[in-house]
Design a protein around this motif. Sequence first.
Motif, PDB file in Angstrom:
ATOM      1  N   TYR A 157       2.854  14.963  -0.837  1.00  0.00           N
ATOM      2  CA  TYR A 157       1.866  13.903  -0.656  1.00  0.00           C
ATOM      3  C   TYR A 157       1.290  13.397  -1.979  1.00  0.00           C
ATOM      4  CZ  TYR A 157       1.571  14.319   4.424  1.00  0.00           C
ATOM      5  OH  TYR A 157       1.839  14.286   5.773  1.00  0.00           O
ATOM      6  N   THR A 214       0.823  -1.208   0.000  1.00  0.00           N
ATOM      7  CA  THR A 214       0.000   0.000   0.000  1.00  0.00           C
ATOM      8  C   THR A 214       0.858   1.259   0.000  1.00  0.00           C
ATOM      9  OG1 THR A 214      -1.772  -1.143   1.192  1.00  0.00           O
ATOM     10  CG2 THR A 214      -1.808   1.263   1.225  1.00  0.00           C
ATOM     11  N   LEU A 215       1.946   1.235   0.759  1.00  0.00           N
ATOM     12  CA  LEU A 215       2.825   2.408   0.851  1.00  0.00           C
ATOM     13  C   LEU A 215       3.437   2.725  -0.510  1.00  0.00           C
ATOM     14  CD1 LEU A 215       3.648   4.255   3.188  1.00  0.00           C
ATOM     15  CD2 LEU A 215       5.767   2.958   3.382  1.00  0.00           C
ATOM     16  N   SER A 231       2.158   1.944  -3.382  1.00  0.00           N
ATOM     17  CA  SER A 231       1.067   2.402  -4.231  1.00  0.00           C
ATOM     18  C   SER A 231       0.782   3.889  -3.996  1.00  0.00           C
ATOM     19  CB  SER A 231      -0.197   1.580  -3.956  1.00  0.00           C
ATOM     20  OG  SER A 231      -1.304   2.072  -4.675  1.00  0.00           O
ATOM     21  N   GLU A 232       0.897   4.332  -2.741  1.00  0.00           N
ATOM     22  CA  GLU A 232       0.585   5.721  -2.398  1.00  0.00           C
ATOM     23  C   GLU A 232       1.717   6.692  -2.716  1.00  0.00           C
ATOM     24  OE1 GLU A 232      -0.414   5.601   1.721  1.00  0.00           O
ATOM     25  OE2 GLU A 232      -2.443   4.833   1.380  1.00  0.00           O
ATOM     26  N   TRP A 233       2.981   6.251  -2.492  1.00  0.00           N
ATOM     27  CA  TRP A 233       4.098   7.187  -2.570  1.00  0.00           C
ATOM     28  C   TRP A 233       5.039   6.925  -3.752  1.00  0.00           C
ATOM     29  CZ3 TRP A 233       4.546  11.349   0.686  1.00  0.00           C
ATOM     30  CH2 TRP A 233       3.722  11.357   1.812  1.00  0.00           C
ATOM     31  N   ASN A 281      -5.320   9.263   7.873  1.00  0.00           N
ATOM     32  CA  ASN A 281      -5.378   8.594   6.575  1.00  0.00           C
ATOM     33  C   ASN A 281      -6.771   8.012   6.337  1.00  0.00           C
ATOM     34  OD1 ASN A 281      -4.611   7.495   4.128  1.00  0.00           O
ATOM     35  ND2 ASN A 281      -3.776   5.631   5.044  1.00  0.00           N
ATOM     36  N   PRO A 282      -7.564   8.655   5.458  1.00  0.00           N
ATOM     37  CA  PRO A 282      -7.262   9.866   4.691  1.00  0.00           C
ATOM     38  C   PRO A 282      -7.321  11.114   5.571  1.00  0.00           C
ATOM     39  CG  PRO A 282      -9.487   9.129   4.225  1.00  0.00           C
ATOM     40  CD  PRO A 282      -8.872   8.074   5.085  1.00  0.00           C
ATOM     41  N   GLN A 340      -3.780  13.140  -3.041  1.00  0.00           N
ATOM     42  CA  GLN A 340      -4.371  12.258  -2.050  1.00  0.00           C
ATOM     43  C   GLN A 340      -5.803  12.676  -1.744  1.00  0.00           C
ATOM     44  OE1 GLN A 340      -1.965  11.940   1.431  1.00  0.00           O
ATOM     45  NE2 GLN A 340      -3.336  10.556   2.510  1.00  0.00           N
TER      46      GLN A 340
END
Length: 465
Positions: A81, A31-32, A34-36, A432-433, A84
């Motif tokens: 970020y 997940t990390l 995918s987000e960053w 988060n979120p 997001q």
Amino acid sequence: MQTHSTVTNQTKDTQRLSSIDEIVRAPEFTTLISEWGRLSVTEALRTIQQELRSEDLESKDLSLTSYRDRAIAWLRSHREYGYQRVFNLTGVLIHTNLGRAMLDPDLVQRSVLASTHPTTLEYDLKRGKRGDREAVIRERLCHLTGAESAVVVNNNAAAVWITLNTLAYHKEVIVSRGELIEIGGSFRLPELMLRSETKLVEVGTTNRTWLKDYENAITPEAALLLKVHPSNYSIQGFAHSVSESELINLARREDIPLMLDLGSGALTDLKRFGLPEEPQPKHFIDLGVDLITFSGDKLLGGPQAGIIVGQKQLCEQINSNPLKRALRMDKLSLALLNETLKAYEDPENLQKSVRLMQELNIAPRQLKHRAKHVSAILTEKLPDFEVQIEPADSQLGSGAQPTTSVPTIAVTIAHEKQSRIIDLEQTFRELNPPVIGRISKERLVLDMRGADPLDELLSTLSSLT
């Protein structure tokens, strides 16, 4: 011997560290990444490894969960970020900084086909040849506004710029001083006009402009009359402006086109939502305005777009501008705009497809229901704070009806120390979120119009410690 022992112990400790490649491949980091992004996460882990090598590892938690938490902390401090999703509880419905109008998921899903499959973007199925990428958009806009033709570009500033550049290149554009607006991001109309290679002719004063001011300013070099709708400001008191009808008559008499920048641009009567009437393009087209520009992602509730409607001959000139290609909309934005306009062709079901209309139509009992559940969790999680449910006002935002408010329900959080409220607002942004509220009168205010989906918001707030 002492030095040799220390080095040996440090080497043994370092060998306990997992390889970065091994950590990155762990499920805990999916997940990390995918987000960053993989590169940013890898850099965070390298930095963490370097820090750990200089520390006593015997007392350190080297679990993957610990690595992930440290990586998140590093990324939040050293990286942007990205785009997001957040909970917008600011009370500003069309928030420029938070993406303006939200789009309905079903509408987006229908539009995504334009990006995931080949599409007739510039292909005419009837003739089997190259087609016009804006044909269907033009057809819908003409139907909805009564205009002879239409042009679309990537935002309203671009719509204003290309219209000026096309119709008044090295010529004079006459505009009231009271309408030389500045909007978010220090965008100023006079500066845009300068870049469009037109000559600005200011008439009247900040608060009072008369028809004779326009008449006295007209010279053989005058190519355009420009009127700007005050969508993001209001001049009240000792004030006077020239109506569109008066300017239409002057434009006809002098054979000069009249351009009206509506800014927000609504295609439905907002009175049905308890708001003041917002001028619609169709009204001014029927009056005789030659060209009108407005945004797609404000009161229209669609994607970012600059929309120009009006006389066919003038629109054709704009389309022939060599820089039109540089300002054109991409295929996904065109598909989103097409679906949004299609929704306006069915007024009875408009609310089902345009999220802004859904937000404006939320029943008071639903707002109170949301506030009740949010307040309960915050009272439990924040025992040192005073949590209350209060009536409040939402704003449309993005310059739309600046003096108008929409009744709403808010959850407010107070503390005897203002510094605690400031810290709490930051804590909410780190969830988060993230949960974005506003500080007003030394309280953190959370507008319940943005508390959707409620179950996800409650779950997010439950993580407060």
